[in-house]
Write a protein that holds these residues in place. Structure first.
Motif, PDB file in Angstrom:
ATOM      1  N   UNK A  56       0.841  -1.201   0.000  1.00 13.95           N
ATOM      2  CA  UNK A  56       0.000   0.000   0.000  1.00 13.95           C
ATOM      3  C   UNK A  56       0.870   1.243   0.000  1.00 13.95           C
ATOM      4  N   UNK A  57       0.380   2.294  -0.678  1.00 17.67           N
ATOM      5  CA  UNK A  57       1.088   3.567  -0.776  1.00 17.67           C
ATOM      6  C   UNK A  57       0.210   4.662  -0.164  1.00 17.67           C
ATOM      7  N   UNK A  58       0.701   5.248   0.937  1.00 12.47           N
ATOM      8  CA  UNK A  58      -0.001   6.346   1.610  1.00 12.47           C
ATOM      9  C   UNK A  58       0.883   7.582   1.471  1.00 12.47           C
ATOM     10  N   UNK A  59       0.444   8.507   0.635  1.00 11.31           N
ATOM     11  CA  UNK A  59       1.293   9.659   0.326  1.00 11.31           C
ATOM     12  C   UNK A  59       1.032  10.842   1.259  1.00 11.31           C
ATOM     13  N   UNK A  72      -4.652  -4.719   0.577  1.00 11.13           N
ATOM     14  CA  UNK A  72      -3.388  -4.863  -0.150  1.00 11.13           C
ATOM     15  C   UNK A  72      -3.395  -3.997  -1.407  1.00 11.13           C
ATOM     16  N   UNK A  73      -2.284  -3.322  -1.640  1.00 14.52           N
ATOM     17  CA  UNK A  73      -2.095  -2.589  -2.884  1.00 14.52           C
ATOM     18  C   UNK A  73      -2.984  -1.375  -3.068  1.00 14.52           C
ATOM     19  N   UNK A  74      -3.463  -0.789  -1.979  1.00 15.85           N
ATOM     20  CA  UNK A  74      -4.273   0.430  -2.095  1.00 15.85           C
ATOM     21  C   UNK A  74      -3.344   1.597  -2.418  1.00 15.85           C
ATOM     22  N   UNK A  75      -3.773   2.440  -3.354  1.00 18.53           N
ATOM     23  CA  UNK A  75      -2.977   3.591  -3.785  1.00 18.53           C
ATOM     24  C   UNK A  75      -3.729   4.880  -3.511  1.00 18.53           C
ATOM     25  N   UNK A  76      -3.087   5.780  -2.788  1.00 17.96           N
ATOM     26  CA  UNK A  76      -3.607   7.127  -2.575  1.00 17.96           C
ATOM     27  C   UNK A  76      -2.840   8.067  -3.487  1.00 17.96           C
ATOM     28  N   UNK A  77      -3.489   9.154  -3.918  1.00 19.02           N
ATOM     29  CA  UNK A  77      -2.811  10.185  -4.708  1.00 19.02           C
ATOM     30  C   UNK A  77      -2.896  11.505  -3.959  1.00 19.02           C
TER      31      UNK A  77
END
Length: 176
Positions: A56-59, A72-77
């Motif tokens: 997961x990507x937490x920006x 799993x694999x959640x993407x934040x922009x």
């Protein structure tokens, strides 16, 4: 992949594979669990008792409140108009883009491979289906699915239906 000295881990945070994450300048609340291959950037906030699943990507600019599940694999922009360069071809810097904040309210669940476009709020207790692309605010307790994500239900009525279905199964077993 490091855990930077700038990370604030409050209370007991479980990081299952500390050498396989990239955390810097973020805060993570007590009782939260972080899976492998997760990146959490500066300025991101994870509340208490959350589960952030692998890949997961937490920006920067993302706030995840207490008791949330992130699959799993959640993407934040955090940028609606991303570019590598300016019109003159020079590389973009921090001054060349606008950070847009995202808020995930308490007790939300976001399914695997969902993409959360910046500048929105996901309401309390909402459920985001796996693979959904969320482009606008999600009401409290809504179930959303699709691309773009649309409201397809309410978690409160789904929970009641599930409970009724389970009770009916027990009654049928007893009477059967």
């Amino acid at each position: 992949m490091p855990i930077s000295d700038s990370v604030k881990l409050h209370g007991k945070v479980t990081i299952f594979h500390p050498t396989l994450v990239n955390l810097y300048g973020c805060e993570v609340g007590d009782g939260s669990r972080i899976g492998a291959f997760v990146e959490i950037q500066k300025g991101a906030f994870i509340g208490e008792r959350c589960k952030i699943s692998s890949h997961t990507f937490v920006c920067e600019g993302v706030t995840i409140e207490d008791e949330c599940f992130i699959g799993h694999g959640v993407m934040f922009t955090n940028d609606r108009f991303p570019r590598a360069t300016n019109p003159d071809g020079s590389p973009q810097s921090d001054a060349d883009w606008t950070l847009e904040l995202t808020r995930v309210k308490r007790q939300c669940s976001i399914g695997s491979n969902a993409t959360i476009v910046c500048g929105i709020t996901i309401g309390e207790g909402a459920l985001i289906a796996a693979g959904a692309v969320v482009t606008k605010d999600v009401p409290d307790f809504a179930v959303v699915a699709g691309c773009p994500a649309k409201v397809v239900g309410d978690v409160r009525t789904m929970a009641a239906a599930k409970k009724t279905q389970a009770l009916n199964g027990v009654v049928e077993e007893v009477l059967g």
